[in-house]
Design an enzyme around this catalytic site. Sequence first.
Site, PDB file in Angstrom:
ATOM      1  N   SER A   1      23.823  44.715  28.792  1.00 11.18           N
ATOM      2  CA  SER A   1      22.897  45.775  28.381  1.00 11.18           C
ATOM      3  C   SER A   1      23.662  46.708  27.462  1.00 11.18           C
ATOM      4  O   SER A   1      24.904  46.717  27.469  1.00 11.18           O
ATOM      5  CB  SER A   1      22.416  46.544  29.618  1.00 11.18           C
ATOM      6  OG  SER A   1      21.847  47.787  29.278  1.00 11.18           O
TER       7      SER A   1
ATOM      8  N   TYR B   1      23.939  51.272  37.651  1.00  9.72           N
ATOM      9  CA  TYR B   1      23.477  50.177  36.776  1.00  9.72           C
ATOM     10  C   TYR B   1      24.459  49.955  35.636  1.00  9.72           C
ATOM     11  O   TYR B   1      24.867  48.819  35.373  1.00  9.72           O
ATOM     12  CB  TYR B   1      22.091  50.504  36.229  1.00  9.72           C
ATOM     13  CG  TYR B   1      21.594  49.510  35.205  1.00  9.72           C
ATOM     14  CD1 TYR B   1      21.157  48.248  35.592  1.00  9.72           C
ATOM     15  CD2 TYR B   1      21.592  49.826  33.847  1.00  9.72           C
ATOM     16  CE1 TYR B   1      20.721  47.321  34.653  1.00  9.72           C
ATOM     17  CE2 TYR B   1      21.160  48.908  32.906  1.00  9.72           C
ATOM     18  CZ  TYR B   1      20.720  47.654  33.314  1.00  9.72           C
ATOM     19  OH  TYR B   1      20.299  46.739  32.378  1.00  9.72           O
TER      20      TYR B   1
END
Length: 257
Positions: A153, A166
């Site tokens: 990501s 995350y």
Amino acid sequence: MTDAYAYADADAGADAAKVVVVTGASSGIGEATARRLAADGHRVFLGARRTDRLDALAREITERGGSAAYQRLDVTDAADVKAFVAAARERYGRVDVMVNNAGVMPLSPLDALRVEEWDRTIDVNVRGVLYGIAAALPVMRAQGAGHFVNIASVGAYEVSPTAAVYCASKFAVRAISEGLRQESPDGGVRVTLVSPGVTESELADGIADPAAREAMRAYRAVALPASAVAAAIAYAVSQPAEVDVNEIVVRPAGSAQ
């Protein structure tokens, strides 16, 4: 809505066709990647917990002339991942590409103390990738070739509020990918890290924290279609054996996200 690809004949280009295993293939980037790589003539073996979706996707691919099979998969279970990769190898004879895509994104501020969510994030996003490597790397070493595509990501490069855990998990995927690349100096096993910006997917649906969920809705106002990330994966997979595309960052045009 599905992408309308012109499917190649996997048997017609047997030398170019690869066996690709995809985790988290029941939706989002994993689903789009399965469609794209199958359309490119590769044989795809799909894994996720929602077998009804996998069955529908595999049927769609085969009806369009592609080659697809599936098996239920829980990436937090090392034995399950090993069995998944073994099943792909048994069906197709080899495993050329492992797309470690399965992921979760339960955002919340750290002081919310959602410890179970932290554990789940680490189990899926970090251990899931490691288990994929543990299952597929011996197969690829034995073959003398293979390719890991690990989905991270833009959160692997920067940290934002509510996303500390995350982002930490995606920083870990980035570090693991680079370590694996450096440990493959002979070029037999290639490693690609794909880091999408905001992408249309179900990731945000599991955010339980109300403030984080509302912030993510605004953040995702401009998003990539999952097929754009699948195209980036297809590009890396399509390169000749002597070319290793190490990192791809894909964002919506004009967006800092």
